[in-house]
Enzyme design. Sequence first.
Site: not given
Length: 165
Positions: A17, A41, A92, A130
């Site tokens: 990030h 989530k 990514r 993460s």
Amino acid sequence: MKLALYPGSFDPITYGHLDVLRRAMRLFDRTVVAVVENPRKTPLFSARQRRLLVSQALKEEGIQDVQVVSYSGLLVECARQLGAVAVVRGLRATSDFDYEFQLALTNRDMDSDVESVFLMTAGRYSFLSSSIVKEIARYGGDVSRFVPACVAKALERKFRERRRA
Ligand code: PNS
């Protein structure tokens, strides 16, 4: 003055990030990090903790002049309120594209004034998320190569608390 919004769950923030943030800062006059309060989530950290960790990570990394906000509504509303001309998202790998494509076109449909801008993260972070950092920390692994020390400490504390519970 061109302001960009860099939104996310940041549960927690990672070096990936921070890499995208530094790239955005080179393109825009101002960049604001926006922490979503209710991510898709169930988050490991509360909205307050995630926002605090972002601020602590910026300080630890010597990144200045970046405002950190949180939002609970639609991303486009947050962007409009801040006068953002762009929403920055990190990509990514191709696996990110479908989700980001849907987000970007839906957001554009809701507000055509806010453009989505995608930045490629550094190759060394292209596998990082993460979720994978939390997985390693959950089992007591070393995450110091992936997150700032303040985040690593918070993860270690969080999972120690959970093991005691
Ligand atoms: O880090 P994430 O979870 O990939 O970030 C996704 C995020 C927070 C940018 C997105 O879920 C979001 O903005 N949610 C707020 C509600 C909203 O605007 N959803 C998008 C509708 S297209």
